[in-house]
Design a protein around this motif. Structure first.
Motif, PDB file in Angstrom:
ATOM      1  N   ARG A  18       1.506   7.374  -6.510  1.00 50.59           N
ATOM      2  CA  ARG A  18       0.618   8.537  -6.599  1.00 50.59           C
ATOM      3  C   ARG A  18       1.407   9.835  -6.412  1.00 50.59           C
ATOM      4  O   ARG A  18       1.142  10.825  -7.091  1.00 50.59           O
ATOM      5  CB  ARG A  18      -0.486   8.447  -5.549  1.00 50.59           C
ATOM      6  CG  ARG A  18      -1.500   7.360  -5.845  1.00 50.59           C
ATOM      7  CD  ARG A  18      -2.573   7.333  -4.800  1.00 50.59           C
ATOM      8  NE  ARG A  18      -3.458   6.192  -5.002  1.00 50.59           N
ATOM      9  CZ  ARG A  18      -4.562   5.987  -4.306  1.00 50.59           C
ATOM     10  NH1 ARG A  18      -4.918   6.842  -3.366  1.00 50.59           N
ATOM     11  NH2 ARG A  18      -5.297   4.925  -4.536  1.00 50.59           N
TER      12      ARG A  18
ATOM     13  N   GLU B 248       1.974   1.911  -3.441  1.00 50.33           N
ATOM     14  CA  GLU B 248       0.864   2.479  -4.218  1.00 50.33           C
ATOM     15  C   GLU B 248       0.815   3.995  -4.030  1.00 50.33           C
ATOM     16  O   GLU B 248       0.654   4.751  -4.997  1.00 50.33           O
ATOM     17  CB  GLU B 248      -0.450   1.838  -3.750  1.00 50.33           C
ATOM     18  CG  GLU B 248      -1.681   2.341  -4.426  1.00 50.33           C
ATOM     19  CD  GLU B 248      -2.940   1.711  -3.838  1.00 50.33           C
ATOM     20  OE1 GLU B 248      -3.925   2.454  -3.668  1.00 50.33           O
ATOM     21  OE2 GLU B 248      -2.926   0.492  -3.542  1.00 50.33           O
ATOM     22  N   TYR B 249       0.983   4.451  -2.797  1.00 48.49           N
ATOM     23  CA  TYR B 249       0.953   5.892  -2.544  1.00 48.49           C
ATOM     24  C   TYR B 249       2.217   6.581  -3.045  1.00 48.49           C
ATOM     25  O   TYR B 249       2.167   7.741  -3.456  1.00 48.49           O
ATOM     26  CB  TYR B 249       0.678   6.178  -1.067  1.00 48.49           C
ATOM     27  CG  TYR B 249      -0.799   6.052  -0.774  1.00 48.49           C
ATOM     28  CD1 TYR B 249      -1.668   7.099  -1.062  1.00 48.49           C
ATOM     29  CD2 TYR B 249      -1.324   4.873  -0.276  1.00 48.49           C
ATOM     30  CE1 TYR B 249      -3.031   6.979  -0.832  1.00 48.49           C
ATOM     31  CE2 TYR B 249      -2.687   4.739  -0.051  1.00 48.49           C
ATOM     32  CZ  TYR B 249      -3.537   5.794  -0.332  1.00 48.49           C
ATOM     33  OH  TYR B 249      -4.881   5.659  -0.130  1.00 48.49           O
TER      34      TYR B 249
ATOM     35  N   LYS C  35       0.838  -1.203   0.000  1.00 44.44           N
ATOM     36  CA  LYS C  35       0.000   0.000   0.000  1.00 44.44           C
ATOM     37  C   LYS C  35       0.877   1.259   0.000  1.00 44.44           C
ATOM     38  O   LYS C  35       0.563   2.239  -0.681  1.00 44.44           O
ATOM     39  CB  LYS C  35      -0.913  -0.016   1.229  1.00 44.44           C
ATOM     40  CG  LYS C  35      -2.085   0.887   1.113  1.00 44.44           C
ATOM     41  CD  LYS C  35      -3.129   0.295   0.200  1.00 44.44           C
ATOM     42  CE  LYS C  35      -4.426   1.050   0.333  1.00 44.44           C
ATOM     43  NZ  LYS C  35      -5.335   0.726  -0.764  1.00 44.44           N
TER      44      LYS C  35
END
Length: 167
Positions: free
Chosen positions: A26, A22-23, A19
């Motif tokens: 971003r 994933e950020y 996770k």
């Protein structure tokens, strides 16, 4: 940008590195596509963070690629450039590519113009000793361990690793 940065940190602390990665992606997207937050060092730092996350995710090839990409945004010899080399070392080392790990680390250990603290250089000598140990070059292990005196102050951390390797 800052929200994603905090979310990345949150998931890293939680141990959810998938996770967190994933950020990180971003963040990279935001930095690349928004002139208000774009800065080379910020983009390079995001790639460094992503590289480290991918090591924790055991995606060593991805980590290596992101570390190499990160180094493009920093001047050779600077602390962040060196961190990219160190992440390359870890990616290679954990992937069992010891010869390549050693090559990634050599510039950090042997380049006198490289920006690093005495502690960081000693730590990198310890990492080099680990590569030599895996390669069964025990004489070289001891030579590198002799350069780790700055780690002696860290009695329960890196110094423990040095003492264990010495034995």
């Amino acid at each position: 940008y800052y929200l994603y940065l905090l979310q990345t940190e949150y998931f890293q602390v939680q141990g959810d590195y998938a996770k967190a990665s994933e950020y990180c992606l971003r963040i990279i997207e935001v930095v690349r596509n928004n002139p208000a937050v774009y800065h080379k060092r910020r983009l390079g730092g995001s790639y460094l963070n992503l590289s480290q996350n991918e090591i924790f995710n055991h995606y060593f090839d991805y980590s290596l690629g992101f570390a190499k990409e990160a180094r493009k945004y920093f001047q050779p010899g600077t602390a962040n450039y060196n961190l990219g080399l160190e992440l390359e070392f870890y990616a290679y080392f954990y992937d069992g590519k010891i010869d390549l790990a050693q090559l990634a680390l050599e510039d950090l250990v042997y380049n006198p113009e490289s920006e690093q603290s005495e502690f960081r250089l000693a730590w990198r000598h310890y990492l080099m000793a680990c590569t030599q140990f895996v390669q069964k070059s025990y004489k070289l292990v001891n030579e590198h361990l002799n350069e780790t005196k700055a780690l002696n102050k860290d009695k329960i951390g890196w110094n423990l690793g040095v003492r264990t390797l010495t034995i």
